[in-house]
Design a protein around this motif. Structure first.
Motif, PDB file in Angstrom:
ATOM      1  N   ARG B  48      -5.642  -4.700   3.807  1.00  0.00           N
ATOM      2  CA  ARG B  48      -6.650  -4.720   4.765  1.00  0.00           C
ATOM      3  C   ARG B  48      -7.555  -3.450   4.040  1.00  0.00           C
ATOM      4  O   ARG B  48      -8.872  -3.614   4.091  1.00  0.00           O
ATOM      5  CB  ARG B  48      -6.254  -3.872   5.907  1.00  0.00           C
ATOM      6  N   PHE B 468      -6.304   0.622   9.225  1.00  0.00           N
ATOM      7  CA  PHE B 468      -6.681   0.408  10.927  1.00  0.00           C
ATOM      8  C   PHE B 468      -7.476   2.017  10.892  1.00  0.00           C
ATOM      9  O   PHE B 468      -7.055   2.850  10.455  1.00  0.00           O
ATOM     10  CB  PHE B 468      -5.483   0.552  11.627  1.00  0.00           C
ATOM     11  N   SER B 494      -9.791  -2.008  21.245  1.00  0.00           N
ATOM     12  CA  SER B 494     -10.168  -3.004  20.345  1.00  0.00           C
ATOM     13  C   SER B 494     -11.372  -3.868  20.698  1.00  0.00           C
ATOM     14  O   SER B 494     -11.959  -3.954  20.078  1.00  0.00           O
ATOM     15  CB  SER B 494      -9.067  -4.010  20.650  1.00  0.00           C
ATOM     16  N   GLU B 499     -10.038  -1.105  14.803  1.00  0.00           N
ATOM     17  CA  GLU B 499      -9.151  -1.591  14.457  1.00  0.00           C
ATOM     18  C   GLU B 499      -7.539  -0.766  14.948  1.00  0.00           C
ATOM     19  O   GLU B 499      -7.930   0.570  14.422  1.00  0.00           O
ATOM     20  CB  GLU B 499      -8.852  -1.889  13.025  1.00  0.00           C
TER      21      GLU B 499
END
Lengths: 562, 562
Positions: B48, B468, B494, B499
């Motif tokens: 990510r 995130f 969200s 995230e």
């Protein structure tokens, strides 16, 4: 994108070294360029298509809750030795040594490393299920790369792996992927069939293939004209509806058959049909010579043969080997007195008084029966043929050709066992993890779409994967009004979220139209002479004729079409 | 993402085989996992981050109008032979043969293939300028991979190449990329310096490096305390402010110096400072032995030496080679009577009556002068030192350490000439295309960010690259109110585009806090006991203390922080 400021090219001539329509059109439209045998550059225009294919796949994977990661391609050879696959891949794997003489391979698929990765998540049964995937470059040293992007040696694959504690869980994970795959291929505009297939070197419990229907497909998709049975030719069972013949067994008789070597020639000589003959095909299987006996009208199914003999490699024996083994010219092999292992197709087991080669140049033997030679194995090793009986319903089988764009495997515990991936169940007992494996070849999808969507003028990309949705063509770059209107439309369409290719090159309109057709942009808007009357030409690539639209209504028309 | 349904892990223990903070924290936080020497898996949490780095780079490239494409890694060896770089890369290139024994390499950088790609665009000067880039996997067989993702053998690089018709065009293209690079590294939250550097194996007119400032950096960034001069140590000129000594040249005198081999030992013996000595260092340069003479307090700059001698490889001579050449033990080498090529640093040329090794074990010679031996070359081959004089303003130089995260090259026509990439100018005359080359290592950026942003509890990702943005921690999974509030916050955050990582594992709160700190999520919201009063704890990872926020105001607080 404004062509006057961009890297863009097309080729007028057909590519000399591309045997497929998609390969030729992708090269000519400036989407790809070959750099060596089975290795291509994906050029900017092609990269836009590939990215769309990739994004569709990523979106559908993410929707299932699968988590993306990234594995290396450079992998220690010992990893594949541990799973027992190094040998199975053989020379299909690129192998190399690093500067310290350590043995590496370039990964052709990643079951092993994903099993290693999964071991990080702890061993409690509570941490399951999950699914990990990557979009990553694979390497396979294909014997014969071909058909543009369809069979290449370096390509991007989306490979996903599911991890469960039992078969029920595997089935749930499998069906999630299976449905995601349908969504992917539907979104790409592919016409495809899903067939059962051989599990091959992957091993496992079930393999299904997503086959894009194409004439140049290398797989034969077997379907039933009656029911929804579908299967890859390589695993389809031959349903033998014949009865054991009740004719009396006659005595063998050697017959001189000069100039008759092929089944057709021998049949003509004896004035019989091909199914009165038994052909003897000599193969080299993992280094050992094996004779396969088949009814004269059948072909050997190599996949079935490999599976039966639990072997990795099969190839027809060389002519000089055949001559040495049969002590005769090629074309006269037969089972009687042959000194090598014999595998007999089960259809042959029901025949009587058949004709075979005599292992003697220019001779055949008639009235041969099972007692006259010894078969080491009897099994279904023949290919089904169109018109054969469906294994499910008894109706007739029909054939089409397919390109395998995706596959899904229920692997079971094979990799968990070899790589040591276990979990602790509720009773604190160790069990192997149950895996599934799911692959989509991205370049191959792109090629299959191109193979299915084209005409004599070029490519016709589905809207979902087109490099640009709209092409704006200025007929005369000397006409300020055309240029101004085009610039405004370009801004408006871009602002509305469309990807627009503005053809503002100083070229003749014919060249521009040809290029836009070749590249296959779904919608073309032409600013020409009628602009004085406030009209532009609107043409969809997949419709024969264009039509005039008022300049003020162009945006709405585009929106309607997308 | 809900942790209870995801693949997630962290490691309590420090990684045994990671010498850098970033390597250790990236491994421990479950972001990466080593698979072999200098080769890593990028695990889901790390992926990510890597994707965010990639997206920043892609956005900034696209903003400049550069067009993305994709090259293969598997490249015919002859491509690099054509450009003359096969030898320069040497064993840093992974080499392999395909099944047909054809020689391939894994691409370490792609100037050659981009020159080939560019040739497709036609040769008219009107088709310039343009810029092509890719985000693609590179392979370099490093001698000593180290520091986690900082020096690896397989990594993703964004490499861009500009194509122009003249140097003025190149400068414009170069500055576009240069500014895009600044935007990239600014967005990633990196503390970096831009320095002039050696063009090395790349060749060309100018090289600049973007150096992320880090203690473990392998490059020395030289800056001036007075002006804005900055440079890589390897190319910084030594400004010699000394005058030629006017003392009389004395006669050489051999002195027994038992147990004094190093400069410090010899200096102590003679009771002089190191700069009264000239050290003689014997190197092997492309197979030939060369002696370098340097003032006693200086080190050889190998980059300058290679450039001076137009060589590819330099290494200190082995002990037994030194002993054979000097006919003495190691430590007593000197220029007088030495039988190999001698390169003298230009500082030495101003010295008189200096001390050197005698090429005789346990002996030195004092009062040596230039007339006593013959130097083949005199040049600046020494490393600058902190405190040396700035080449621009005369103030003092200071040193910091940097990790090279990006570089930009004005290549000129080198590759166009070797690869045959020409254009037709307005007079229909063929000229070589002028290229630039621009690289960013994505994993290295990720590692450099981690190296700069961490504390004793773990990583502290900048918001732009965090895996995130928000972690939601449920203190007790037995508390239905906490679970319900967390589920609602998860949905709301969200939906607002954040995230969110929901830590709904059945673990002790201490474990959850530790994990979220280690992974380095910028904002942590904890649902605990105070939820009864409508309060949650809000804590930013880079602030020491958290504070309570009303549940109804959490979304606003998050929005304020991002």
């Amino acid at each position: 994108m404004k062509l006057s400021e961009s890297f863009f090219y097309t080729l007028r001539e057909n590519a000399k070294d591309e045997e497929s329509t998609s390969g030729n059109l992708l090269v000519r439209s400036g989407m790809i360029k070959k750099t060596s045998n089975g290795v291509y550059m994906i050029m900017p225009m092609g990269h836009r298509v590939l990215k769309k294919v990739e994004n569709i796949v990523r979106e559908e994977m993410d929707r299932t809750g699968a988590q993306e990661l990234l594995m290396p391609a450079l992998i220690l050879e010992e990893v594949y030795e541990k799973s027992g696959r190094r040998e199975a891949f053989g020379s299909n794997m690129f192998a190399l040594k690093d500067r310290y003489q350590k043995n590496y391979v370039l990964g052709p698929t990643h079951e092993e490393l994903f099993a290693v990765a999964a071991s990080m998540n702890g061993a409690s049964y509570k941490s399951f299920p999950y699914n990990l995937y990557q979009i990553q470059t694979k390497y396979r040293d294909e014997t014969r790369p071909r058909y543009g992007l369809i069979r290449v040696r370096e390509f991007i694959m989306k490979d996903a792996y599911s991890f469960d504690t039992d078969l029920e869980g595997l089935h749930t994970s499998y069906m999630k992927m299976f449905n995601a795959y349908k969504a992917c291929f539907d979104r790409m505009g592919l016409n495809y069939k899903i067939v059962k297939a051989d599990t091959g070197a992957m091993g496992g419990l079930l393999s299904e293939e997503f086959q894009a229907i194409c004439e140049i497909g290398e797989d034969t998709v077997v379907q039933c004209e009656g029911c929804d049975f579908s299967s890859n030719l390589e695993i389809t069972e031959v349903i033998d509806t014949s009865e054991v013949s009740d004719e009396a067994e006659l005595a063998m008789n050697e017959v001189e058959t000069p100039h008759a070597k092929t089944i057709d020639e021998v049949a003509a000589f004896f004035n019989k049909t091909a199914d009165s003959f038994v052909k003897t095909l000599i193969y080299k299987v993992d280094g050992e010579f094996v004779a396969f006996l088949l009814k004269g009208n059948r072909e050997l199914n190599e996949t079935k043969a490999l599976k039966l003999l639990q072997a990795n490699e099969i190839e027809l024996a060389a002519f000089d080997d055949v001559e040495r083994i049969t002590k005769a010219a090629v074309g006269f092999a037969g089972p009687v007195g042959l000194g090598i292992k014999i595998v007999m197709d089960r259809e042959v087991a029901k025949m009587k008084n058949f004709i075979v080669g005599a292992n003697k140049t220019n001779y055949h033997i008639e009235n041969v029966n099972l007692k006259d030679f010894k078969a080491d194995l009897v099994a279904d090793v023949a290919c089904v043929q169109a018109g054969d009986v469906c294994p499910c319903c008894g109706k007739k089988l029909v054939f089409t050709k397919g390109i395998e764009v995706g596959n899904t495997f229920k692997l079971g515990t094979k990799y968990a066992q070899t790589m040591g991936l276990n979990y602790l169940d509720a009773n604190n007992k160790l069990n192997p993890v149950v895996m599934g494996s799911y692959g989509i070849g991205l370049e191959r999808c792109m090629a299959a779409i191109a193979e299915q969507h084209n005409d004599e003028h070029g490519l016709i990309w589905p809207k979902s994967v087109a490099p640009f949705q709209v092409a704006l063509v200025i007929v005369s770059m000397k006409d300020e009004a055309q240029k101004k209107a085009a610039a405004e439309l370009y801004e408006q369409l871009s602002a509305a979220g469309f990807e627009v290719l503005l053809d503002d090159r100083d070229e003749r309109p014919g060249v521009k139209f040809k290029d836009m057709d070749l590249v296959g942009i779904p919608c073309r808007i032409t600013l020409g002479r009628k602009l004085g009357e406030g009209l532009v030409e609107f043409k969809m690539r997949d419709e024969a004729e264009g039509f005039d639209v008022e300049l003020s209504k162009v945006i709405d028309e585009v929106k309607n079409r997308f």
